[in-house]
Motif scaffolding. Structure first.
Motif, PDB file in Angstrom:
ATOM      1  N   ARG B  88       0.855  -1.174   0.000  1.00 12.22           N
ATOM      2  CA  ARG B  88       0.000   0.000   0.000  1.00 12.22           C
ATOM      3  C   ARG B  88       0.896   1.230   0.000  1.00 12.22           C
ATOM      4  O   ARG B  88       1.678   1.453   0.915  1.00 12.22           O
ATOM      5  N   ILE B  89       0.788   2.006  -1.047  1.00 12.66           N
ATOM      6  CA  ILE B  89       1.687   3.155  -1.186  1.00 12.66           C
ATOM      7  C   ILE B  89       0.884   4.442  -1.121  1.00 12.66           C
ATOM      8  O   ILE B  89       0.024   4.679  -1.961  1.00 12.66           O
ATOM      9  N   ASP B  90       1.142   5.248  -0.132  1.00  9.01           N
ATOM     10  CA  ASP B  90       0.602   6.606  -0.158  1.00  9.01           C
ATOM     11  C   ASP B  90       1.759   7.591  -0.129  1.00  9.01           C
ATOM     12  O   ASP B  90       2.919   7.197  -0.307  1.00  9.01           O
ATOM     13  N   SER B  91       1.462   8.863   0.092  1.00  9.24           N
ATOM     14  CA  SER B  91       2.525   9.876  -0.019  1.00  9.24           C
ATOM     15  C   SER B  91       3.671   9.593   0.944  1.00  9.24           C
ATOM     16  O   SER B  91       4.834   9.825   0.632  1.00  9.24           O
ATOM     17  N   LEU B  92       3.342   9.096   2.137  1.00 12.18           N
ATOM     18  CA  LEU B  92       4.385   8.834   3.117  1.00 12.18           C
ATOM     19  C   LEU B  92       5.310   7.725   2.644  1.00 12.18           C
ATOM     20  O   LEU B  92       6.534   7.881   2.638  1.00 12.18           O
ATOM     21  N   ASN B  93       4.702   6.594   2.189  1.00 10.27           N
ATOM     22  CA  ASN B  93       5.536   5.505   1.689  1.00 10.27           C
ATOM     23  C   ASN B  93       6.398   5.990   0.532  1.00 10.27           C
ATOM     24  O   ASN B  93       7.591   5.687   0.462  1.00 10.27           O
ATOM     25  N   ALA B  94       5.763   6.722  -0.369  1.00 16.69           N
ATOM     26  CA  ALA B  94       6.480   7.136  -1.578  1.00 16.69           C
ATOM     27  C   ALA B  94       7.693   7.965  -1.197  1.00 16.69           C
ATOM     28  O   ALA B  94       8.777   7.798  -1.758  1.00 16.69           O
ATOM     29  N   MET B  95       7.523   8.835  -0.213  1.00 14.32           N
ATOM     30  CA  MET B  95       8.640   9.667   0.188  1.00 14.32           C
ATOM     31  C   MET B  95       9.769   8.819   0.774  1.00 14.32           C
ATOM     32  O   MET B  95      10.927   8.966   0.398  1.00 14.32           O
ATOM     33  N   VAL B  96       9.403   7.917   1.695  1.00 12.71           N
ATOM     34  CA  VAL B  96      10.438   7.100   2.334  1.00 12.71           C
ATOM     35  C   VAL B  96      11.118   6.205   1.295  1.00 12.71           C
ATOM     36  O   VAL B  96      12.341   6.037   1.307  1.00 12.71           O
ATOM     37  N   LEU B  97      10.320   5.663   0.381  1.00 11.39           N
ATOM     38  CA  LEU B  97      10.906   4.794  -0.645  1.00 11.39           C
ATOM     39  C   LEU B  97      11.882   5.563  -1.516  1.00 11.39           C
ATOM     40  O   LEU B  97      12.975   5.077  -1.834  1.00 11.39           O
ATOM     41  N   LEU B  98      11.484   6.771  -1.884  1.00  9.05           N
ATOM     42  CA  LEU B  98      12.379   7.578  -2.714  1.00  9.05           C
ATOM     43  C   LEU B  98      13.672   7.849  -1.952  1.00  9.05           C
ATOM     44  O   LEU B  98      14.773   7.742  -2.499  1.00  9.05           O
ATOM     45  N   LEU B  99      13.534   8.156  -0.694  1.00  6.20           N
ATOM     46  CA  LEU B  99      14.724   8.432   0.126  1.00  6.20           C
ATOM     47  C   LEU B  99      15.631   7.211   0.197  1.00  6.20           C
ATOM     48  O   LEU B  99      16.823   7.278  -0.100  1.00  6.20           O
ATOM     49  N   VAL B 100      15.042   6.070   0.566  1.00  9.47           N
ATOM     50  CA  VAL B 100      15.858   4.869   0.745  1.00  9.47           C
ATOM     51  C   VAL B 100      16.522   4.482  -0.568  1.00  9.47           C
ATOM     52  O   VAL B 100      17.716   4.170  -0.612  1.00  9.47           O
ATOM     53  N   SER B 101      15.759   4.534  -1.668  1.00  8.74           N
ATOM     54  CA  SER B 101      16.358   4.067  -2.915  1.00  8.74           C
ATOM     55  C   SER B 101      17.393   5.063  -3.432  1.00  8.74           C
ATOM     56  O   SER B 101      18.395   4.660  -4.017  1.00  8.74           O
ATOM     57  N   THR B 102      17.157   6.347  -3.212  1.00 10.41           N
ATOM     58  CA  THR B 102      18.179   7.318  -3.659  1.00 10.41           C
ATOM     59  C   THR B 102      19.477   7.097  -2.895  1.00 10.41           C
ATOM     60  O   THR B 102      20.559   6.994  -3.494  1.00 10.41           O
ATOM     61  N   ILE B 103      19.355   7.019  -1.588  1.00 10.94           N
ATOM     62  CA  ILE B 103      20.561   6.819  -0.782  1.00 10.94           C
ATOM     63  C   ILE B 103      21.186   5.467  -1.137  1.00 10.94           C
ATOM     64  O   ILE B 103      22.410   5.348  -1.295  1.00 10.94           O
ATOM     65  N   GLY B 104      20.332   4.453  -1.291  1.00 10.52           N
ATOM     66  CA  GLY B 104      20.845   3.125  -1.635  1.00 10.52           C
ATOM     67  C   GLY B 104      21.622   3.144  -2.937  1.00 10.52           C
ATOM     68  O   GLY B 104      22.700   2.557  -3.050  1.00 10.52           O
ATOM     69  N   PHE B 105      21.090   3.878  -3.897  1.00 11.35           N
ATOM     70  CA  PHE B 105      21.745   3.945  -5.208  1.00 11.35           C
ATOM     71  C   PHE B 105      23.083   4.670  -5.108  1.00 11.35           C
ATOM     72  O   PHE B 105      24.121   4.170  -5.557  1.00 11.35           O
ATOM     73  N   LEU B 106      23.070   5.835  -4.480  1.00 11.47           N
ATOM     74  CA  LEU B 106      24.320   6.589  -4.327  1.00 11.47           C
ATOM     75  C   LEU B 106      25.336   5.792  -3.511  1.00 11.47           C
ATOM     76  O   LEU B 106      26.530   5.760  -3.830  1.00 11.47           O
ATOM     77  N   ALA B 107      24.830   5.120  -2.472  1.00  8.82           N
ATOM     78  CA  ALA B 107      25.732   4.331  -1.640  1.00  8.82           C
ATOM     79  C   ALA B 107      26.342   3.210  -2.455  1.00  8.82           C
ATOM     80  O   ALA B 107      27.537   2.914  -2.341  1.00  8.82           O
ATOM     81  N   ALA B 108      25.528   2.587  -3.297  1.00 14.36           N
ATOM     82  CA  ALA B 108      26.042   1.488  -4.109  1.00 14.36           C
ATOM     83  C   ALA B 108      27.155   1.980  -5.024  1.00 14.36           C
ATOM     84  O   ALA B 108      28.196   1.337  -5.161  1.00 14.36           O
ATOM     85  N   ILE B 109      26.938   3.135  -5.632  1.00 11.56           N
ATOM     86  CA  ILE B 109      27.980   3.652  -6.526  1.00 11.56           C
ATOM     87  C   ILE B 109      29.272   3.877  -5.742  1.00 11.56           C
ATOM     88  O   ILE B 109      30.346   3.449  -6.135  1.00 11.56           O
ATOM     89  N   PHE B 110      29.143   4.530  -4.615  1.00  8.09           N
ATOM     90  CA  PHE B 110      30.352   4.946  -3.909  1.00  8.09           C
ATOM     91  C   PHE B 110      31.033   3.787  -3.195  1.00  8.09           C
ATOM     92  O   PHE B 110      32.194   3.861  -2.820  1.00  8.09           O
TER      93      PHE B 110
END
Lengths: 592, 510, 126
Positions: B88-110
């Motif tokens: 179930r995705i609402d605005s709160l989930n979407a925000m946290v997901l975007l945060l986690v995946s952005t950080i996860g992606f940048l972390a993976a690169i670095f």
């Protein structure tokens, strides 16, 4: 073209050029910029329209007024720009990129803050003055200077934090960030802002960062520092707290107590720092009176003070530069090798002592008059006492023990030409604005710029223009009384000296309020660190022991893998979870 | 930009975005484990996290396309909710997901240079597998709509985290006790949580969170519900490092591999806070009288205690990583304080700070990772004079530091300002003073570090000019610039946080 | 430059008149004779004192004849020589308080462990 130039805050230009200046390695190019920029800035200021928001910006949904000139900010801004020009000339003999650039940026930040039209802009530049000025102390390169610089930075930043806090309250309660004067301390944020300003204005007990840091700055740095920070605070007080009675008393105390410290201090740059404090007291006192005459007095005094205090710091800087020390106990007889510096120093000294024909006379007179008019007799007597005190430490002690007194046998070269030039210009201004009105020159030039005048009633004065009489400093009464005060004080000096009652200049450190911070305070901090280091584990251990038995029971009940948690570091924490669980349960049960 | 990227994704893939976001890293994790060498596993992890990032953007676009914030319900495997598991995705989930995946992606690169330096060759593939599993778990927690499923994902991420922390033992043996400690505490937290969920299930007969919320309305005062609430509250409190349940955190952050520290600091506690908020305001709600009391009597005092006590502890640390770790607990205090206000404004301020703190700590720990790479050591002494040796790395660090302090024009200022605003709105004037005081302590502990970095002479004269590798510098500066960008143009993140908080209070009876 | 002379415990110079040969005047600035040559005359201190005394007396006498007007609240200051008295007393108090204050507040130069450091930008040869 002129329209555009008149709409840019000249301070921003200084800040920008200052930061760029740090990157220019070629000494002459950089210094040409440093000297030229204030001149351009003064022209820009001359073109600026009064009392309109000349430049605005919107950041984070808050409307900032970046540039607004009125009669109060004009005189302070102009004094800052003139000072930064003189400072640039004074610094020409050194090749120090960081110092040159930061001196200009610091001046620029002070100018920008003066012309700020709202609290947020004021705050931003308030902090830039703190950060840029610290380099002037750091560049002295000594350990003492480094530590003093860190203390200085801490105090200045703290002032900024308080200002930000107060600003938040103001914004919250009124929805605007205007610089309108407060009417009482009960208004939200007023107290925070007051203390923020008070720190920068070096109020008694908050003053010691000044005497701590300025004498440890570089030769050039001390000159630069003396002009801006404190006078910016004076301006801010005049803007936001005119007529607050408490300021009258604070100001009076501020004029008196540094006199005693200055008498026994040996480091002449520190004497000047105390003297700075004493002079600020006059301005703060005048702002507390808050009548148009008093505000004029504060503004005029600030203008004159920036120039003559700068001049005195320059002369002591020149001595320090050539001799390597500015301690009274080691100097003497320098008139033989530095006659020009001697002359300029004496001009600064008589200006600050308020001898007729010099700038201090025409400036201080208004404050004294305003205090007397309003009937603060005790304050008036205190200021009178302090006037004699100024003569003692700045008027006599500084020039006498450096250039005359006992011949120390030190023979050095005269100060570099650029220093002499800067001192000469400052001395010229001291005289030019102090003379009676004689063709073009004279105090009229200064008085025309004052914030509250008959011709231009300003929005900064609480009382409309027609109540202001044109003040005349050169009356027989005034000259006579002032000369009595000064000449008899000089006589007292001669007699005391003659009979060996004048305390000798001795090397030493004079304790001041910074002692609290630097001795017991530092010890306390160290002690707290040790205690904290030891108490943390001990506390958890203690709690762990107490709770161990209870914990095992709870653990066995609630934690499926409780056995794993036994032993090791987690004891206390597992217990905390159990405790917290219990508390939550209790609250939940009670509340439902 | 997010809309543009989302528009590139084909519609039938976009329709399955909630599942793909979690499944992609989950499936790639075992594959990564069997890669012949670490480098391939690294590339796989970038792919997986990148895919999740795109999916998170798609989800955000979909949620935002509905005025006032839509709710996406995705039935796993086509099984309708209640019987099946619902995402179930609402605005709160979407925000946290975007945060986690952005950080996860940048972390993976670095991660690569850092992992090469700190993890033995043979373990690298497994390391990335564990990382992906951890990432999967965090994304799962942030997207599932099923209480028990949330527990499962929480454990998936936690178990992977214990492994990741323990791998720091190559560099510092103390990582092993730290991991064990974390394991114990994490397990207690998870157990509490699952016990609480059990109580709720016993009382209502459902595990679906939306359904739970409906059925719980009718049973206020039911003792089982009360017990369930208490267990869930404390269990998630442990995971979120709520004071005084934070003691696992400083050691875990200080001794795990640099890359893990950075990733955990920016995501793990954040996701736990998300779960806490979800249970506090969606499953339960302020209409439960006891909830208001726990907010006032537990969450707020603990938040304030964390802000003060942990800031003090941060001041006295000599290892910079521990300073930052304690500072993290203090910052969690800010978020809890915001949440404890219990108004839209307060929760939105808390969420705003959650995102900003992830950016801040991400920047700081990433810069530190770069330093560890070139200069070893992370004590204050080791950092002396690095401002001259590694100006780019340390400038980014300084940006993170001023942002943490809350200097205007940085992200930290924006969210603290929002928090102060919410506190004013609620009439908690005194709490503003606490925020100010705590910020002052932040000035002290970050000031100490910055002073050593920029003003002190290097303790070791052999420190030559050596920057962190480009692979670290690029994501580092992306984060640093994000700090400034949010500080100047706070609208985007503030909007996300507002929507997120708004979604919690939809249909609020009060 | 030469070193500053010795001092005794109370900070006074030890017999300055016995100091080795007077510093030669070769480094003396040419302008100093012009500006301050008069300072070196042995009669100067006495003459200066005389001048100051005369001016002081003159000012007080003038005060008798000039009808000053003070502000309402400070009317007491109209009494003859009020400012003269106040200036003299204030100065004397400020200076004399230096004796006890010095004893009370003066500490060793190295009290804070940072004695006598020159800023970097003073001339290197001194």
């Amino acid at each position: 073209m002129s329209g555009l130039l008149g709409q840019i805050n000249p301070g921003l230009l200084l800040v920008a050029v200052g930061f760029i200046g740090c990157l220019i390695p070629i000494q002459r190019v950089r210094q040409a910029l440093m000297v030229a920029t204030p001149v351009v800035a003064i022209l820009m200021l001359a073109l600026a329209e009064r009392s309109t928001d000349l430049a605005t910006a919107s950041v984070l949904g808050i409307d900032l007024i970046l540039y607004r000139v009125d009669s109060l900010s004009f005189i302070f801004g102009l004094a800052f720009l003139i000072a930064s020009f003189l400072n640039a000339i004074y610094a020409l003999h050194t090749d120090d990129r960081l110092q040159d650039g930061m001196a200009l940026a610091y001046a620029g930040a002070a100018v920008s803050a003066t012309f700020a039209g709202d609290l947020m802009t004021l705050f931003i530049f308030w902090e830039i003055t703190a950060v840029s000025s610290v380099f002037l102390i750091l560049r002295a390169g000594t350990k003492a200077a480094y530590q003093a610089a860190m203390r200085y930075l801490g105090v200045q930043i703290f002032s900024g934090v308080l200002l930000l806090n107060g600003l938040g309250y103001v914004y919250k309660s009124t929805g605007s960030l205007s610089l309108d004067a407060f009417t009482s301390f009960d208004q939200p944020g007023a107290k925070f802002i007051f203390i923020a300003f008070a720190i920068k204005a070096a109020f008694p007990f908050l003053h010691n960062w000044l005497q701590d840091a300025y004498p440890k700055a570089t030769v050039v740095g001390a000159v630069v520092l003396s002009a801006f920070t404190t006078k910016l605070a004076v301006y801010a007080f005049a803007r936001m707290f005119p007529g607050f009675e408490v300021l009258i008393w604070i100001g009076a105390v501020m004029t008196v107590f540094p006199v005693f410290f200055a008498v026994i201090e040996n480091d002449l740059r520190k004497v000047l720092s105390y003297s700075l404090n004493n002079q600020l007291g006059f301005m703060i006192c005048a702002i507390g009176i808050g009548t148009p005459l008093a505000l004029n007095g504060a503004a005029a005094h600030a203008f004159a003070h920036i120039i003559y205090k700068g001049l005195l710091f320059m002369s002591m800087g020149a001595v320090l530069y050539r001799v390597g020390t500015a301690k009274a106990s080691e100097l003497g007889g320098l008139y033989k090798s530095m006659p020009w510096t001697t002359i300029f120093c004496i001009i600064g000294a008589v200006s600050i002592s308020a001898f007729p024909l010099f700038s201090g006379f025409v400036a201080k007179a208004m404050t004294m008059g305003a205090v007397a008019t309003e009937g603060y007799v005790i304050v008036w007597l205190m200021l009178l006492f302090a006037s004699a005190g100024v003569l003692e430490h700045s008027g006599i002690k500084i020039p006498y023990f450096t250039f005359f007194g006992h011949d120390s046998g030190i023979r050095v070269k005269e100060a570099p030409f650029n220093m002499l030039l800067a001192m000469g210009m400052a001395a010229f201004i001291c005289i030019a604005i102090g003379l009676p009105a004689i063709g073009g020159f004279g105090y009229g030039w200064l008085y025309d710029m004052l914030p509250c005048t008959v011709t231009a009633p300003a929005d900064v004065c609480m009382i409309s223009g027609d109540e202001i009489k044109t003040y005349k400093p050169y009356t027989v009464d005034h000259i006579l009384t002032q000369m009595q005060l000064l000449m008899l004080a000089v006589l007292a000096f001669m007699l005391l000296k003659r009979f060996g009652l004048y305390p000798p200049e001795r090397p030493g450190t004079i304790l001041d309020t910074d002692w609290v911070l630097r001795k017991p305070g530092f010890g306390l901090f160290k002690w707290a660190g040790t205690v904290w280091g030891k108490a943390g584990p001990a506390m958890t251990g203690f709690a762990g022991r107490i709770g161990a038995r209870t914990f095992e029971q709870i653990e066995a009940t609630f934690s499926p893998r409780g056995a794993l948690a036994r032993g090791g570091l987690t004891n206390s924490m597992a217990m905390w979870s159990a405790v917290l669980l219990g508390v939550v349960m209790l609250i939940v049960l009670l509340a439902s | 930009m997010i809309e543009f990227i989302s528009s590139l994704v084909p519609a039938d893939i976009a329709a399955h975005a909630p599942a793909l976001l979690v499944v992609a890293p989950m499936l790639l994790a075992p594959i990564a484990a069997f890669m012949p060498n670490g480098r391939l596993a690294w590339i796989l992890s970038i792919l997986a996290t990148g895919m999740s990032l795109v999916m998170a953007m798609v989800l955000l676009t979909q949620v935002r396309s509905v005025d006032g914030g839509g709710v996406l319900s995705y039935a796993m495997g086509g099984w309708a909710p209640d019987a099946g598991i619902e995402f179930r995705i609402d605005s709160l989930n979407a925000m946290v997901l975007l945060l986690v995946s952005t950080i996860g992606f940048l972390a993976a690169i670095f991660s690569w240079p850092s992992v090469v330096a700190e993890v033995r060759d043979a373990k690298r593939a497994m390391f990335y597998a564990a990382y992906l599993v951890c990432f999967t778990g965090l994304c799962g927690v942030a997207s599932t709509g099923d209480a028990f499923n949330l527990f499962v994902f929480l454990e998936i991420s936690s178990i992977a985290t214990y492994v990741l922390v323990a791998l720091g033992a190559t560099r510092d043996r103390r990582a092993l006790p730290a991991a064990a400690n974390y394991l114990l505490m994490g397990t207690i937290g998870a157990s509490f949580f699952v016990v609480g969920v059990g109580f709720l299930y016993a009382a209502t007969g459902t595990l679906n969170m939306a359904e739970l919320a409906v059925r719980l309305q009718e049973m206020q005062g039911n003792k089982a519900v009360l017990a369930g609430y208490a267990f869930i509250f404390v269990g998630l409190g442990i995971k979120a490092a709520m004071f005084p349940l934070h003691q696992w955190l400083p050691n875990a952050y200080a001794y795990s591999p640099s890359f893990v520290t950075m990733f955990l600091a920016a995501t793990a506690t954040k996701v736990a806070i998300y779960a806490l908020v979800r249970f506090l305001f969606t499953v339960f709600g302020l209409e439960f009288a006891f909830e208001g009391s726990t907010l006032i009597w537990i969450l707020m005092p603990m938040g304030i205690a964390a802000m003060i006590a942990c800031s003090f502890q941060a001041v006295f640390q000599t290892d910079v990583r521990r300073t930052l770790a304690y500072s993290s607990v203090a910052q969690v205090g800010y978020m809890l304080l915001g949440i404890s206000i219990g108004t839209t404004l307060g929760v939105s301020a808390g969420m705003f700070h959650l995102v900003n703190h992830a950016l801040i700590k991400g920047t700081l720990f990433m810069a530190l990772a770069g330093i560890v790479l070139s200069y070893q050591g992370t004590t204050l002494n080791d950092l002396k004079g690095l401002g001259r040796s590694a100006p780019w790395t340390m400038t980014a660090f300084a940006i993170g530091a001023v942002s943490l302090i809350g200097v205007p024009l940085t992200a930290g200022f924006q969210s603290k300002f929002a928090l102060v605003n919410a506190l004013f709105e609620h009439g908690w004037w005194w709490a503003v003073a606490v925020v100010m005081f705590s910020s002052l302590l932040a000035v002290v502990y970050m000031g100490r570090i910055l002073e050593a970095v920029f003003f002190r002479a290097p303790s070791n004269p052999n420190k030559r000019r050596k920057e962190a590798p480009l692979l670290i510098l690029i994501p580092l500066w992306i984060l640093a610039i994000a700090n400034i960008w949010v500080g100047v143009q706070g609208g985007f993140v503030a909007g996300l946080a507002e929507d997120a908080a708004g979604s919690l209070f939809i249909g609020d009876v009060s | 430059m030469t070193l500053p002379p010795e001092r005794d415990a109370s900070g006074r110079f030890i017999k300055p008149e016995e100091e080795a040969p007077k510093p030669s005047d070769e480094h003396t600035h040419p302008m100093s004779k012009l500006f301050f040559g008069w300072v070196e005359s042995p009669r100067t201190p006495f003459l200066l004192l005389l001048i100051v005394v005369l001016i002081s007396v003159g000012l007080i006498v003038a005060d008798v004849f000039i009808d000053r007007h003070e502000y309402k609240y400070t009317a007491f200051a109209e009494s003859t020589g009020f400012y003269a008295f106040w200036g003299f007393a204030a100065f004397a108090i400020a200076v004399l308080s230096g004796w006890p204050l010095g004893k009370l507040l003066r500490r060793d130069e190295d009290y804070y462990g940072e004695a006598d450091t020159k800023p970097q930008d003073v001339e290197s040869d001194s």
